[in-house]
Each structure stands twice: as C-alpha cells, then as structure tokens.
Design a protein around this motif. Structure first.
Motif, mmCIF file in Angstrom:
data_model
loop_
_atom_site.group_PDB
_atom_site.id
_atom_site.type_symbol
_atom_site.label_atom_id
_atom_site.label_comp_id
_atom_site.label_asym_id
_atom_site.label_seq_id
_atom_site.Cartn_x
_atom_site.Cartn_y
_atom_site.Cartn_z
ATOM 1 N N ARG A 132 0.560 -1.628 0.290
ATOM 2 C CA ARG A 132 0.127 -0.150 0.460
ATOM 3 C C ARG A 132 0.620 1.217 0.141
ATOM 4 N N ALA A 133 1.715 1.147 0.997
ATOM 5 C CA ALA A 133 2.647 2.582 1.053
ATOM 6 C C ALA A 133 3.329 2.626 -0.661
ATOM 7 N N MET A 134 3.787 1.507 -1.278
ATOM 8 C CA MET A 134 4.393 1.508 -2.550
ATOM 9 C C MET A 134 3.304 2.019 -3.522
ATOM 10 N N GLY A 135 1.871 1.744 -3.517
ATOM 11 C CA GLY A 135 1.216 2.480 -4.223
ATOM 12 C C GLY A 135 -0.095 1.666 -5.082
ATOM 13 N N PHE A 136 0.402 0.218 -4.704
ATOM 14 C CA PHE A 136 -0.567 -0.821 -4.854
ATOM 15 C C PHE A 136 -2.603 -0.777 -3.611
ATOM 16 N N ASN A 137 -3.051 -0.670 -4.602
ATOM 17 C CA ASN A 137 -4.895 -0.982 -3.730
ATOM 18 C C ASN A 137 -4.959 -2.305 -3.719
ATOM 19 N N SER A 138 -5.631 -2.688 -2.698
ATOM 20 C CA SER A 138 -6.293 -4.188 -2.749
ATOM 21 C C SER A 138 -7.625 -4.438 -2.948
ATOM 22 N N ARG A 139 -7.910 -5.034 -4.194
ATOM 23 C CA ARG A 139 -8.684 -6.025 -4.954
ATOM 24 C C ARG A 139 -9.274 -6.907 -3.967
ATOM 25 N N GLY A 140 -8.733 -7.374 -2.684
ATOM 26 C CA GLY A 140 -9.194 -8.141 -1.831
ATOM 27 C C GLY A 140 -8.282 -9.449 -1.496
ATOM 28 N N ALA A 141 -9.125 -10.057 -0.406
ATOM 29 C CA ALA A 141 -7.913 -11.320 -0.001
ATOM 30 C C ALA A 141 -8.583 -12.644 -0.456
ATOM 31 N N VAL A 142 -7.582 -13.353 -1.266
ATOM 32 C CA VAL A 142 -7.494 -14.825 -1.955
ATOM 33 C C VAL A 142 -6.829 -16.010 -1.385
ATOM 34 N N ASP A 143 -7.530 -16.939 -1.894
ATOM 35 C CA ASP A 143 -6.647 -18.310 -0.892
ATOM 36 C C ASP A 143 -5.605 -18.715 -2.509
ATOM 37 N N LEU A 144 -4.644 -19.173 -2.338
ATOM 38 C CA LEU A 144 -3.991 -19.292 -3.301
ATOM 39 C C LEU A 144 -3.583 -20.159 -3.067
ATOM 40 N N THR A 145 -3.975 -21.504 -4.159
ATOM 41 C CA THR A 145 -4.034 -22.917 -3.755
ATOM 42 C C THR A 145 -2.082 -22.857 -4.003
ATOM 43 N N LEU A 146 -1.173 -23.802 -3.834
ATOM 44 C CA LEU A 146 -0.403 -24.386 -3.855
ATOM 45 C C LEU A 146 0.014 -25.504 -4.280
ATOM 46 N N ARG A 147 -0.721 -26.496 -3.942
ATOM 47 C CA ARG A 147 -0.589 -28.400 -4.268
ATOM 48 C C ARG A 147 -2.744 -28.478 -3.388
ATOM 49 N N PRO A 148 -3.021 -29.068 -4.308
ATOM 50 C CA PRO A 148 -4.594 -29.310 -3.985
ATOM 51 C C PRO A 148 -4.259 -29.999 -2.214
ATOM 52 N N GLY A 149 -5.504 -28.826 -2.120
ATOM 53 C CA GLY A 149 -5.336 -29.145 -0.514
ATOM 54 C C GLY A 149 -4.815 -28.092 0.229
ATOM 55 N N ILE A 150 -3.535 -27.487 -0.542
ATOM 56 C CA ILE A 150 -2.808 -26.586 0.052
ATOM 57 C C ILE A 150 -3.111 -25.090 -0.137
#
Length: 167
Positions: free
Chosen positions: A138-156
């Motif tokens: 945010r301090a670097m000028g980015f805006n948030s679209r909101g929380a997301v869950d990244l799938t790192l592997r199936p089930g993680i």
C-alpha cells in the motif's frame, strides 16, 4: 538506503536466495498466519525458482558486505503460468531479510522493480501479497482487490491479498 545495492539476479544467487527465503519467511509470516497454514505452505514457498531468478527481471539487494538481504522481481506472465496481457506485469517472490526490515531494503528493491517494469512498457502491476506485506505494498502505491486463497498444491491453500498498481 545508500548502503544497499540492487542488481539483476543470476544463477549463482539461487542458493543464497534459498537461504534468505527459508530463514526469513517463517520469521516474517509468523504473526499473520496460523501454524497450521505455515507448516504446509512454508516448504512450498521458501525456495528460489531457478527460472524466475534467472529471467532477467528478478533482482537481489546486497548490503555493504555483499550479503543478499532482499530479492524479488516482476514478470509478464502471472504466477502459476497464467497468461500474458499487454502492459501488465506481475510482482514475483519478494522477500526482505527479517533482520533488515524497516531499513529501506524493500523500498529500494520495489522502486527498482517498478522502474524497470515501467521502462519495459508495463502500465499496470499486479501482486499477490502476503498478509504481512500488504501495508508495505500500500505504501508503494498498490491497491487491494481483497483476500484470495492461493492453491499451492491440491489441498494446500495460502491466504493472500490480490493487489494492483497503475504506473
């Protein structure tokens, strides 16, 4: 900030970046993620991707002793092999040594990354931030679209914040 230097990462940096990620991610993320998330996610995110490190738009920050205290970069392709959109870049695998936070390492790195992306014609940067790094972005000028869950592997899953910045 004058004691830090940014340069393009090379294959020779991979092991040092691995050590930086393995040492710093657990310390940096501990306050913002439960142990149940960290125990499964850290082994998957705490290593350097050789293809990313050597892509030409991934950088390291070194201190006066030449030690790597930060790393990160950008690519035209989205994380996970996503497509390429004209004028869009993606912030990738950023880390600051947990012992060097609040000393200007991250700002020096991200200013360099943003400037190089702009030089390459990128007008919009996208970022999947950790909860920990959201205030920094945010301090670097980015805006948030909101929380997301990244799938790192199936089930993680790894909770992140989807962010963007227009140049």
């Amino acid at each position: 900030m004058s004691g830090f230097h940014v340069r393009t990462a090379t294959k020779r940096d991979i092991s040092a970046i691995d050590l930086l990620l393995a040492r710093s991610y657990p310390a940096l993320l501990k306050a913002d993620y439960p142990p149940s998330v960290l125990v499964t996610a850290l082994p998957l995110i705490s290593y350097a991707n050789p293809g990313l490190v050597t892509c030409g738009s991934y950088y390291v920050v070194t201190d006066e002793a030449g030690q790597i205290v930060g790393a990160g970069g950008w690519t035209r392709s989205a994380p996970g092999g996503g497509g390429i959109q004209s004028g869009v870049g993606h912030i990738r695998h950023v880390v600051t040594d947990h012992r060097a936070t609040r000393q200007g390492v991250g700002r020096k790195l991200m200013t360099h990354v943003i400037d190089r992306a702009l030089d390459a014609g990128v007008v919009r940067l996208e970022c999947l931030s950790t909860r920990t790094a959201e205030p920094f972005y945010r301090a670097m000028g980015f805006n948030s679209r909101g929380a997301v869950d990244l799938t790192l592997r199936p089930g993680i899953q790894f909770p992140a914040i989807d962010m963007w910045r227009v140049q």
